[in-house]
Design a protein around this motif. Structure first.
Motif, PDB file in Angstrom:
ATOM      1  N   LYS A   6       0.128  -1.864 -18.294  1.00  0.00           N
ATOM      2  CA  LYS A   6      -1.119  -1.562 -18.091  1.00  0.00           C
ATOM      3  C   LYS A   6      -0.945  -1.257 -16.430  1.00  0.00           C
ATOM      4  CE  LYS A   6      -2.908  -2.254 -22.042  1.00  0.00           C
ATOM      5  NZ  LYS A   6      -3.761  -1.159 -22.756  1.00  0.00           N
ATOM      6  N   ARG A   7      -1.967  -0.403 -15.847  1.00  0.00           N
ATOM      7  CA  ARG A   7      -2.255  -0.065 -14.397  1.00  0.00           C
ATOM      8  C   ARG A   7      -3.638  -0.601 -14.047  1.00  0.00           C
ATOM      9  NH1 ARG A   7      -3.764   4.387 -11.098  1.00  0.00           N
ATOM     10  NH2 ARG A   7      -2.592   4.134  -8.912  1.00  0.00           N
ATOM     11  N   ILE A   8      -3.694  -1.276 -13.014  1.00  0.00           N
ATOM     12  CA  ILE A   8      -4.766  -1.851 -12.504  1.00  0.00           C
ATOM     13  C   ILE A   8      -4.887  -1.564 -10.994  1.00  0.00           C
ATOM     14  CG2 ILE A   8      -3.753  -4.193 -12.010  1.00  0.00           C
ATOM     15  CD1 ILE A   8      -6.492  -5.399 -12.621  1.00  0.00           C
ATOM     16  N   VAL A   9      -5.987  -1.162 -10.571  1.00  0.00           N
ATOM     17  CA  VAL A   9      -6.271  -0.944  -9.363  1.00  0.00           C
ATOM     18  C   VAL A   9      -7.417  -1.815  -8.536  1.00  0.00           C
ATOM     19  CG1 VAL A   9      -6.913   0.913  -7.561  1.00  0.00           C
ATOM     20  CG2 VAL A   9      -5.811   1.782  -9.472  1.00  0.00           C
ATOM     21  N   VAL A  10      -7.171  -2.354  -7.773  1.00  0.00           N
ATOM     22  CA  VAL A  10      -8.010  -3.755  -7.119  1.00  0.00           C
ATOM     23  C   VAL A  10      -8.546  -3.228  -5.919  1.00  0.00           C
ATOM     24  CG1 VAL A  10      -8.188  -6.170  -6.665  1.00  0.00           C
ATOM     25  CG2 VAL A  10      -6.679  -5.481  -8.471  1.00  0.00           C
ATOM     26  N   PHE A  11      -9.769  -2.983  -5.721  1.00  0.00           N
ATOM     27  CA  PHE A  11     -10.637  -2.645  -4.360  1.00  0.00           C
ATOM     28  C   PHE A  11     -10.864  -3.961  -3.687  1.00  0.00           C
ATOM     29  CE2 PHE A  11     -10.480   1.404  -6.321  1.00  0.00           C
ATOM     30  CZ  PHE A  11     -10.369   2.368  -5.327  1.00  0.00           C
ATOM     31  N   GLY A  12     -10.398  -4.332  -2.875  1.00  0.00           N
ATOM     32  CA  GLY A  12     -10.475  -5.504  -1.684  1.00  0.00           C
ATOM     33  C   GLY A  12      -9.168  -6.348  -2.283  1.00  0.00           C
ATOM     34  N   GLY A  13      -8.202  -5.613  -2.900  1.00  0.00           N
ATOM     35  CA  GLY A  13      -7.033  -6.563  -3.073  1.00  0.00           C
ATOM     36  C   GLY A  13      -6.244  -7.171  -2.123  1.00  0.00           C
ATOM     37  N   PRO A  74      -7.688  10.021  -5.891  1.00  0.00           N
ATOM     38  CA  PRO A  74      -6.573  10.251  -6.347  1.00  0.00           C
ATOM     39  C   PRO A  74      -5.808   8.879  -7.039  1.00  0.00           C
ATOM     40  CG  PRO A  74      -6.624  11.261  -4.675  1.00  0.00           C
ATOM     41  CD  PRO A  74      -7.766  10.263  -4.549  1.00  0.00           C
ATOM     42  N   LEU A  75      -6.035   7.720  -6.353  1.00  0.00           N
ATOM     43  CA  LEU A  75      -5.462   6.246  -6.908  1.00  0.00           C
ATOM     44  C   LEU A  75      -6.043   5.868  -8.294  1.00  0.00           C
ATOM     45  CD1 LEU A  75      -5.590   4.596  -3.283  1.00  0.00           C
ATOM     46  CD2 LEU A  75      -3.694   5.664  -4.425  1.00  0.00           C
ATOM     47  N   LEU A  76      -7.258   6.548  -8.695  1.00  0.00           N
ATOM     48  CA  LEU A  76      -7.562   6.074 -10.185  1.00  0.00           C
ATOM     49  C   LEU A  76      -6.912   6.760 -11.121  1.00  0.00           C
ATOM     50  CD1 LEU A  76     -11.509   6.362  -9.244  1.00  0.00           C
ATOM     51  CD2 LEU A  76      -9.791   4.283  -8.988  1.00  0.00           C
ATOM     52  N   SER A  77      -6.282   7.755 -11.055  1.00  0.00           N
ATOM     53  CA  SER A  77      -5.516   8.577 -11.989  1.00  0.00           C
ATOM     54  C   SER A  77      -4.581   7.367 -13.024  1.00  0.00           C
ATOM     55  CB  SER A  77      -4.546   9.543 -11.354  1.00  0.00           C
ATOM     56  OG  SER A  77      -3.728  10.362 -12.341  1.00  0.00           O
ATOM     57  N   ASN A  78      -4.803   7.876 -14.190  1.00  0.00           N
ATOM     58  CA  ASN A  78      -4.100   6.845 -15.084  1.00  0.00           C
ATOM     59  C   ASN A  78      -4.285   5.318 -14.960  1.00  0.00           C
ATOM     60  OD1 ASN A  78      -2.953   9.231 -16.321  1.00  0.00           O
ATOM     61  ND2 ASN A  78      -1.445   9.175 -14.463  1.00  0.00           N
ATOM     62  N   ALA A  79      -5.426   4.901 -14.328  1.00  0.00           N
ATOM     63  CA  ALA A  79      -5.512   3.386 -14.303  1.00  0.00           C
ATOM     64  C   ALA A  79      -6.321   2.908 -15.492  1.00  0.00           C
ATOM     65  CB  ALA A  79      -6.432   3.196 -13.118  1.00  0.00           C
ATOM     66  N   ASP A  80      -5.686   1.720 -16.184  1.00  0.00           N
ATOM     67  CA  ASP A  80      -6.414   1.275 -17.316  1.00  0.00           C
ATOM     68  C   ASP A  80      -7.754   0.274 -16.916  1.00  0.00           C
ATOM     69  OD1 ASP A  80      -4.634   1.730 -19.681  1.00  0.00           O
ATOM     70  OD2 ASP A  80      -3.210   1.018 -17.904  1.00  0.00           O
ATOM     71  N   TYR A  81      -7.556  -0.085 -15.833  1.00  0.00           N
ATOM     72  CA  TYR A  81      -8.495  -1.082 -15.182  1.00  0.00           C
ATOM     73  C   TYR A  81      -8.703  -0.894 -13.713  1.00  0.00           C
ATOM     74  CZ  TYR A  81      -6.721  -3.485 -19.446  1.00  0.00           C
ATOM     75  OH  TYR A  81      -6.296  -3.874 -20.636  1.00  0.00           O
ATOM     76  N   VAL A  82      -9.904  -0.989 -13.335  1.00  0.00           N
ATOM     77  CA  VAL A  82     -10.390  -1.049 -11.969  1.00  0.00           C
ATOM     78  C   VAL A  82     -11.198  -2.283 -11.757  1.00  0.00           C
ATOM     79  CG1 VAL A  82     -11.697   0.151 -10.237  1.00  0.00           C
ATOM     80  CG2 VAL A  82     -10.147   1.376 -11.559  1.00  0.00           C
ATOM     81  N   VAL A  83     -10.958  -2.807 -10.732  1.00  0.00           N
ATOM     82  CA  VAL A  83     -11.789  -4.185 -10.080  1.00  0.00           C
ATOM     83  C   VAL A  83     -12.442  -3.724  -8.754  1.00  0.00           C
ATOM     84  CG1 VAL A  83     -11.610  -6.488  -9.459  1.00  0.00           C
ATOM     85  CG2 VAL A  83     -10.132  -5.476 -11.460  1.00  0.00           C
ATOM     86  N   HIS A  84     -13.576  -4.184  -8.542  1.00  0.00           N
ATOM     87  CA  HIS A  84     -14.307  -4.083  -7.371  1.00  0.00           C
ATOM     88  C   HIS A  84     -14.533  -5.524  -6.960  1.00  0.00           C
ATOM     89  CE1 HIS A  84     -17.857  -4.182  -4.664  1.00  0.00           C
ATOM     90  NE2 HIS A  84     -17.788  -2.747  -4.528  1.00  0.00           N
ATOM     91  N   SER A  85     -13.593  -5.977  -5.814  1.00  0.00           N
ATOM     92  CA  SER A  85     -13.635  -7.407  -5.283  1.00  0.00           C
ATOM     93  C   SER A  85     -14.126  -7.009  -3.836  1.00  0.00           C
ATOM     94  CB  SER A  85     -12.297  -7.785  -5.277  1.00  0.00           C
ATOM     95  OG  SER A  85     -12.305  -9.285  -4.922  1.00  0.00           O
ATOM     96  N   ILE A 152     -21.374   0.679  -7.422  1.00  0.00           N
ATOM     97  CA  ILE A 152     -21.935   1.797  -8.371  1.00  0.00           C
ATOM     98  C   ILE A 152     -21.183   3.015  -8.092  1.00  0.00           C
ATOM     99  CG2 ILE A 152     -23.893   3.404  -8.885  1.00  0.00           C
ATOM    100  CD1 ILE A 152     -25.643   0.905  -7.910  1.00  0.00           C
ATOM    101  N   LEU A 153     -20.669   3.405  -6.951  1.00  0.00           N
ATOM    102  CA  LEU A 153     -20.001   4.304  -6.467  1.00  0.00           C
ATOM    103  C   LEU A 153     -18.388   4.318  -7.299  1.00  0.00           C
ATOM    104  CD1 LEU A 153     -19.135   6.878  -4.803  1.00  0.00           C
ATOM    105  CD2 LEU A 153     -18.655   5.370  -2.947  1.00  0.00           C
ATOM    106  N   LEU A 154     -17.818   3.188  -7.229  1.00  0.00           N
ATOM    107  CA  LEU A 154     -16.637   3.157  -7.686  1.00  0.00           C
ATOM    108  C   LEU A 154     -16.594   3.246  -9.198  1.00  0.00           C
ATOM    109  CD1 LEU A 154     -13.466   2.388  -7.094  1.00  0.00           C
ATOM    110  CD2 LEU A 154     -14.208   0.053  -7.020  1.00  0.00           C
ATOM    111  N   ALA A 155     -17.474   2.716  -9.719  1.00  0.00           N
ATOM    112  CA  ALA A 155     -17.980   2.610 -11.218  1.00  0.00           C
ATOM    113  C   ALA A 155     -18.035   4.192 -11.589  1.00  0.00           C
ATOM    114  CB  ALA A 155     -19.130   1.634 -11.582  1.00  0.00           C
ATOM    115  N   LYS A 156     -18.656   4.744 -11.040  1.00  0.00           N
ATOM    116  CA  LYS A 156     -19.222   6.270 -11.526  1.00  0.00           C
ATOM    117  C   LYS A 156     -17.756   7.077 -11.433  1.00  0.00           C
ATOM    118  CE  LYS A 156     -21.686  10.283  -9.910  1.00  0.00           C
ATOM    119  NZ  LYS A 156     -22.712  10.375 -11.293  1.00  0.00           N
ATOM    120  N   GLU A 157     -16.987   6.945 -10.339  1.00  0.00           N
ATOM    121  CA  GLU A 157     -15.674   7.629 -10.214  1.00  0.00           C
ATOM    122  C   GLU A 157     -14.752   7.221 -11.217  1.00  0.00           C
ATOM    123  OE1 GLU A 157     -15.202  10.452  -8.793  1.00  0.00           O
ATOM    124  OE2 GLU A 157     -16.854  10.266  -7.484  1.00  0.00           O
TER     125      GLU A 157
END
Length: 291
Positions: A6-13, A74-85, A152-157
């Motif tokens: 799985k691929r996860i991208v954590v904003f505020g990681g 571009p970092l969202l490509s092929n991500a399974d999960y994104v987290v807004h932290s 909301i911006l991150l969720a939309k993209e």
């Protein structure tokens, strides 16, 4: 990386909770990317050591401004999960206040002002893939900008990129020392994301006060919150409305991080995740990571 990874991208990681979410995802052998304005964490501020922990070498520490989508789409490509932290507790420049760069009266007026100006265009008006900056220049961050609009911006993209699960770090409640807009903007973000992006599973984690022995100041605060929680229960919850999050049992930050990763991995988890469910998911995730 295997096909099942799985691929996860954590904003505020690179933050207090975000770094622990990255750590928990690494323990599952996920492909982990952290996105923040400063890139790698300042380790003494998030752990008990100034040295990078071993697991951190498995994370891609990227630098980007949430309000400049061209830097991170571009970092969202092929991500399974994104987290807004991402988020702010105080709208004032508290670092400037402590260092003396900002006048205390000015800073306090920003914290307890009736309503800060909303400087962000409506994220829902943006076209998918639009990489124009949302805001420009040095601006005072507001609850509306950080707690709501950036999510909301991150969720939309993320939905446009085909992300399966979106985790939003919300909060269990407000607190007496914080303006009411702190928690209302969190709830507004939850409502908009759930309504506007139904094709993407939205999970809204609502942690209480979080502590960790590596951040010494959180330990006595957690003890005080635990005592307040016990008192609130013993009195039938009469102090809950006033104390807010201070009347809710605190949780260890690592447990919350494990709960976030477990909740995203479990497709049955959706919508608000309250403290009791956070404990259950965190315990299950911790046991899974130890296996």
């Amino acid at each position: 990386m295997s096909a099942a990874t799985k691929r996860i991208v954590v904003f505020g990681g690179n933050g207090f909770l975000g770094s622990r979410i990255c750590k928990s995802a690494v323990a599952r052998n996920w492909d982990v990317t952290s996105v923040s304005r400063s890139g790698t964490p300042s380790w003494p501020t998030v752990t008990s050591t100034p040295h990078p922990p071993a697991w951190s070498t498995s994370v891609s520490w990227e630098r980007a401004d949430i309000f400049k989508p061209a830097q991170w789409i571009p970092l969202l490509s092929n991500a399974d999960y994104v987290v807004h932290s991402l988020g702010i507790l105080l709208e004032a420049d508290y670092k400037g206040l402590v260092s003396g760069r900002e006048n205390p009266l000015t800073a306090l007026s920003k914290v307890f002002g009736a309503n800060s100006a909303h400087q962000t265009p409506n994220p829902l008006d943006r076209k998918p893939g639009d990489r124009q900056e949302v805001v420009g220049g040095k601006q005072q961050l507001t609850y509306e900008m950080m707690n709501r609009d950036s999510a909301i911006l991150l969720a939309k993209e993320s939905e446009a990129a085909g992300v399966k699960g979106f985790g939003f770090i919300s909060a269990a409640a407000g607190a007496p020392i914080l303006p009411g807009r702190y928690i209302t903007t969190k709830r507004e973000a939850e409502e908009v994301i759930a309504r506007e992006f139904p094709q993407m599973r939205g999970v809204f984690f609502r942690p209480p006060f979080m502590w960790d022995s590596g951040r010494a100041m959180t330990v006595p605060l957690a003890a005080g919150a635990a005592a307040a929680s016990t008192l609130n229960k013993a009195t039938g919850g009469i102090f809950g409305g006033f104390l807010g999050a201070a009347a809710i049992k605190p949780l260890k930050a690592d447990l919350v991080a494990d709960a976030v990763v477990e909740g995203l991995a479990d497709e049955r988890v959706k919508g608000p995740v309250e403290v009791e469910e956070l404990e259950r998911l965190g315990t299950k995730g911790w046991r899974g990571n130890m296996a």
